[in-house]
Design an enzyme around this catalytic site. Structure first.
Site, PDB file in Angstrom:
ATOM      1  N   GLU A  26      36.554  35.471   1.312  1.00 34.62           N
ATOM      2  CA  GLU A  26      36.819  35.959  -0.040  1.00 34.62           C
ATOM      3  C   GLU A  26      37.554  34.901  -0.854  1.00 34.62           C
ATOM      4  O   GLU A  26      38.565  34.345  -0.396  1.00 34.62           O
ATOM      5  CB  GLU A  26      37.689  37.220  -0.002  1.00 34.62           C
ATOM      6  CG  GLU A  26      37.031  38.427   0.621  1.00 34.62           C
ATOM      7  CD  GLU A  26      37.912  39.666   0.582  1.00 34.62           C
ATOM      8  OE1 GLU A  26      37.368  40.767   0.672  1.00 34.62           O
ATOM      9  OE2 GLU A  26      39.150  39.527   0.457  1.00 34.62           O
ATOM     10  N   CYS A  27      37.065  34.612  -2.051  1.00 36.10           N
ATOM     11  CA  CYS A  27      37.753  33.799  -3.050  1.00 36.10           C
ATOM     12  C   CYS A  27      38.265  32.472  -2.453  1.00 36.10           C
ATOM     13  O   CYS A  27      37.478  31.593  -2.136  1.00 36.10           O
ATOM     14  CB  CYS A  27      38.882  34.600  -3.684  1.00 36.10           C
ATOM     15  SG  CYS A  27      39.415  33.970  -5.296  1.00 36.10           S
ATOM     16  N   GLY A  28      39.575  32.318  -2.263  1.00 33.75           N
ATOM     17  CA  GLY A  28      40.100  31.074  -1.713  1.00 33.75           C
ATOM     18  C   GLY A  28      39.528  30.756  -0.348  1.00 33.75           C
ATOM     19  O   GLY A  28      39.352  29.583   0.012  1.00 33.75           O
ATOM     20  N   SER A  66      32.143  35.418  -1.183  1.00 39.39           N
ATOM     21  CA  SER A  66      32.155  35.787  -2.596  1.00 39.39           C
ATOM     22  C   SER A  66      33.550  35.571  -3.154  1.00 39.39           C
ATOM     23  O   SER A  66      34.526  35.472  -2.409  1.00 39.39           O
ATOM     24  CB  SER A  66      31.751  37.255  -2.767  1.00 39.39           C
ATOM     25  OG  SER A  66      31.928  37.687  -4.094  1.00 39.39           O
TER      26      SER A  66
END
Length: 455
Positions: free
Chosen positions: A345-347, A436
């Protein structure tokens, strides 16, 4: 004032519990809500009360501070009528009312901002509202703003209005004198530069990075104790009916409720990857998974695991250390090459890329498991509540990032924006990798969450 006794929060019947509670909101972001909530939490903890703190909407950073202030040893958890759902919020408040002497809920943005808003949450559960107004550069106009908040939504239960960052005793007197008689005034807080909570591009600095956090919290608690805000709010009744236990055990149903039984999930958790909902971890365990933790910053390998979970965080602040830990990158590569699931996720997704560039233009080699490059931007690049559709249910969460990424990988699907239903963040799947920008709240769709970690 003596601490509350347990009879004030015990269950009166099978579906009702009472506990003093307060929602702390403001006119906008940046008014000092987290500072005020943390101050109250520490003040009441110091008075011997058990305090439970929640945060309206999705957030990882404020809850770290609030958890430390309450002394609970855990982060404050989210309450959001869309992401968590009304039933989930009701259960959380009901459980808290059975354990605590005081419930504090910090709002997000302004009181009436967003759909659903903090006001919607307060109205749904009958929470009294304390609204904070930054009084810098303001005199009698403070009263007009306070009156507008009080009457904007008839029927909302108001505890009162508080003034923050007041410049002097004379300034506080001016504000109080300018308030209409019908506005309950909860007091004025001075500017406390020495106790200000530091921030960076994604919000507050993480609690473990503030070396003198305890001293700041104690200073805040001392100052809040001299105001009307320190008074206990009225008790609120929280209702929740636990489902009746099944008469017979259904073996197949039991298997369906633990789809991750026998699977080990290795979860990254360190200074670079720390954006984890406690509810997500609890759910994975309830679904049968064994959870183990590792640090991409310092560990040289992975324990044997069926799946890896790379949450969001601040990889851009640790580029050199992440790039230098080639052993960890090789271990993650071997995990993926073996066909084992990796969810990011993200980072965590940025760490999978070939390169990541920070806001100063410094680039470093990342894990190289997902082709492409990430780049920090001077402004916010993604924000908003989104859902991810899955045959097993709709996972809800949010997007909040200051980076952009480019990759030749075509997305498998896109998130669905909550406010207009338009396509949102891309969701990628390449081999066993799922990635994502979305931060998903797993309890919103447990079966779909389990599927993220299954082949």
């Amino acid at each position: 004032m003596l601490p509350l006794t347990r009879h004030q929060t015990e269950t009166r019947d099978s579906g009702e519990r009472q506990c003093p509670a307060l929602l702390l909101s403001a006119t906008s972001s940046g008014q000092g809500k987290t500072t005020l909530t943390a101050a109250l939490a520490r003040h009441h903890r110091n008075a011997g009360r058990r305090v439970r703190v929640f945060k309206t909407g999705p957030d990882f950073l404020d809850p770290m501070i609030l958890g430390r202030a309450a002394g609970s040893g855990t982060e404050a958890e989210p309450l959001d009528l869309w992401m968590v759902g009304e039933a989930g919020c009701r259960r959380a408040l009901y459980q808290a009312a059975g354990e605590a002497d005081l419930i504090l809920v910090e709002g997000a943005m302004g009181l009436f901002d967003g759909v659903p808003s903090g006001a919607d949450l307060a109205a749904t559960f009958g929470l009294p509202v304390a609204a904070l107004i930054d009084a810098r550069g303001m005199g009698q106009t403070f009263g007009a703003l306070a009156l507008g908040l009080l009457h904007y939504r008839p029927g909302l239960r108001f505890a009162g209005i508080a003034a923050n960052r007041v410049g002097s005793a004379r300034h506080a007197e001016m504000i109080r004198a300018g308030l209409p008689a019908e506005v309950p005034f909860l007091g004025a807080l001075p500017r406390l530069d020495e106790a200000t909570l530091p921030s960076r591009h994604l919000g507050l600095v993480q609690a473990h990075e503030i070396a003198d956090l305890e001293q700041r919290l104690e200073r805040l608690a001392e100052r809040i104790g001299a105001t009307e805000l320190a008074s206990l709010p009225p008790a609120v009744s929280f209702h929740f009916q636990e489902p009746a236990p099944a008469a017979e055990v259904n073996t197949q149903a039991d298997k369906d409720t633990q789809p991750l039984a026998g699977r080990r999930i290795a979860i990254a958790r360190d200074a670079a990857f720390s954006f984890l909902y406690a509810a997500n971890l609890r759910l994975l365990a309830q679904l049968g998974a064994e959870l183990v933790f590792f640090s991409p910053l310092s560990d040289k390998g992975l324990e044997p695991a069926d799946a890896v979970y790379l949450p969001g965080g601040y990889p851009e602040l640790h580029l050199a250390q992440l790039a230098a830990n080639s052993a960890m990158k090789q271990a993650l590569g071997a995990h993926v090459s073996a066909g084992r699931v990796l969810y990011a996720e993200c980072g965590g997704m940025l760490y999978l890329l070939e390169h990541l560039c920070d806001k100063h233009g410094q680039s470093a080699e990342m894990a190289g498991l997902l082709p492409g490059e990430g780049r920090l931007q001077p402004r916010l690049a993604g924000l908003g509540m989104q859902a991810l559709a899955h045959p097993a249910g709709e996972l809800r969460g949010h997007s909040f990032h200051h980076s952009t990424m480019s990759t030749p990988v075509a997305p498998l699907q896109h998130g669905i924006r909550q406010h207009d239903g338009a396509p949102g963040e891309p969701f990628y799947r390449q081999g066993p990798i799922r990635a994502s920008y979305l931060h998903l709240y797993f309890p919103s769709a447990p079966a779909a969450a389990a599927a993220l970690f299954l082949p």
